[in-house]
Design an enzyme around this catalytic site. Structure first.
Site, short mmCIF file in Angstrom:
data_model
loop_
_atom_site.label_atom_id
_atom_site.label_comp_id
_atom_site.label_asym_id
_atom_site.label_seq_id
_atom_site.Cartn_x
_atom_site.Cartn_y
_atom_site.Cartn_z
CG HIS A 44 -2.01 -1.04 1.12
ND1 HIS A 44 -3.03 -1.14 2.04
CD2 HIS A 44 -2.23 -2.03 0.21
CE1 HIS A 44 -3.84 -2.13 1.70
NE2 HIS A 44 -3.37 -2.69 0.61
CD GLU A 46 -1.41 3.90 3.96
OE1 GLU A 46 -2.50 4.01 4.52
OE2 GLU A 46 -1.25 3.24 2.89
CB CYS A 78 -1.33 0.88 6.24
SG CYS A 78 -1.12 0.16 4.60
CD1 TRP A 164 -14.24 6.62 -37.17
CD2 TRP A 164 -15.03 6.09 -35.16
NE1 TRP A 164 -13.73 5.39 -36.83
CE2 TRP A 164 -14.20 5.05 -35.60
CE3 TRP A 164 -15.65 6.00 -33.92
CZ2 TRP A 164 -13.98 3.92 -34.83
CZ3 TRP A 164 -15.42 4.88 -33.16
CH2 TRP A 164 -14.60 3.85 -33.61
NE ARG A 178 -13.88 1.71 -25.04
CZ ARG A 178 -13.82 1.12 -26.21
NH1 ARG A 178 -12.74 0.39 -26.52
NH2 ARG A 178 -14.81 1.23 -27.09
CG ASP A 194 -21.65 -0.67 -33.83
OD1 ASP A 194 -22.15 -0.59 -34.97
OD2 ASP A 194 -21.96 0.09 -32.90
CB SER A 216 -32.68 -10.47 -23.00
OG SER A 216 -32.60 -9.31 -22.20
CD GLU A 287 -17.18 3.02 -25.00
OE1 GLU A 287 -17.20 2.73 -26.22
OE2 GLU A 287 -16.14 3.38 -24.41
#
Length: 355
Positions: A44, A46, A78, A164, A178, A194, A216, A287
């Protein structure tokens, strides 16, 4: 503390499922050690800072962006390390929302005779770990819905073509969002139309987010590019026995399949978020197409909108998300604008629904 927060940001793409944490140790007005948490299972922030400070940590002040842990996880506490090093004071930006800590770390330091305070730059610290806070306090990830649209609010032509709308700088910026997410969510329609990879490509990262498809009826093609290399999950709404053949095909293609139906025969989206949280997903980046976007909005599951507007008009085309028609303005959904900036030729807006 500002320096500690910048250090914590170095773990933006890699620290998940742990929080992003930075630490700076100061003695006699000089920085004697600093560090940040890079990835789960490693030291970590610390510990890195204490190792850098060595004997100079004795009598020093430790500035840390999150309350020091007090429990044994993959690494020792820590709080114990700070006590053993002999620091005189610990300043935390915020308390740890993890129920296993939740003030116990600070209490342990106080009992040991260390001066303790918290709340310094807490707003900035919470923003940095907004997904971790969400998972710990609500049992679900922070859901960020990303959309690219024309100035008249169209995300695609009427025939579905959308590549685009925005420029390369905006697309590169989208990949950075992302990269900081733990998982990326899309719908079966987007996969079919796509065939996206949904990987991080335009920024450097050592970790790829989990790819999740809301499907689904198990329509995801087994040759879909987002199934390549595994690290993909398909959430379905059918029957595990009836759809056994379809499920077997997707699993053979490298996907994990979960059946999570709601009473309407669709994927139970709140349950899916709970499942993802249980797997350590802090930030969920969406997205998807207008149907899934609309479902997430109608069910109140969107925490943040990441909107890229291109300086162009498309006229007729697909809307961002279908919402019920209003007959009175009092029913509108107001948003709080968090950030507005230029990204190349486009405009990026970060907005959140009011609670």
């Amino acid at each position: 503390m500002a320096r500690a927060l910048r250090l914590a940001g170095k773990g933006l793409f890699t620290a998940t499922p742990n929080p992003r944490v930075g630490c700076v140790i100061v003695r006699d007005g000089a920085v004697v050690g600093e560090g940040w948490h890079a990835r789960a299972g490693e030291a970590h922030a610390e510990i890195h800072a204490l190792n850098a400070a060595g004997e100079q940590a004795k009598g020093a002040t430790a500035y840390v962006t999150l309350e020091p842990c007090s429990h044994h996880g993959r690494t020792p506490p820590c709080a114990d390390a700070l006590i053993e090093a002999g620091v005189a004071r610990v300043v935390a930006a915020m308390r740890d929302p993890n129920p296993q800590v939740a003030g116990r770390g600070l209490d342990q330091l106080r009992v040991a005779g260390i001066a303790v305070s918290d709340g310094l730059m807490e707003v900035e610290a919470r923003e940095l770990n907004i997904g971790f806070v969400s998972r710990m306090t609500r049992g679900r990830p922070w859901v960020r819905l990303k959309l690219a649209a024309s100035l008249d609010g169209k995300t695609a032509l009427a025939n579905g073509k959308s590549q685009w709308i925005t420029g390369p700088e905006a697309r590169r910026d989208g990949h950075a969002w992302r990269a900081r997410a733990c998982a990326i969510l899309t719908g079966a329609g987007t996969v079919r139309d796509d065939d996206p990879r949904l990987t991080v490509r335009d920024v450097e990262t050592t970790r790829q987010p989990l790819r999740v498809v809301v499907d689904s009826h198990l329509e995801t093609p087994p040759r879909a590019r987002l199934l390549e290399g595994g690290n993909a999950l398909v959430a379905a709404a059918g029957d595990a026995d009836t759809d056994a053949a379809k499920i077997a095909v997707l699993r053979a293609a490298g996907a994990e399949v979960l059946v999570l139906p709601n009473p309407q025969g669709k994927v139970d989206l709140p349950r899916l978020l709970q499942v993802l949280a249980g797997r350590g997903v802090n930030e969920l980046h969406v997205e998807a197409g207008h149907k899934l976007n609309g479902s997430l909005m109608r069910e109140g599951l969107v925490d943040e909108l990441l909107l890229y507007y291109a300086p162009t008009l498309l006229g007729s085309g697909r809307e961002m998300f279908p919402l019920p028609e209003l007959t009175d303005l009092s029913g509108r959904r107001d948003l709080k604008i968090v950030d507005v900036r230029r990204v190349g030729a486009d405009i990026r807006i970060l907005a959140r629904p009011f609670p």
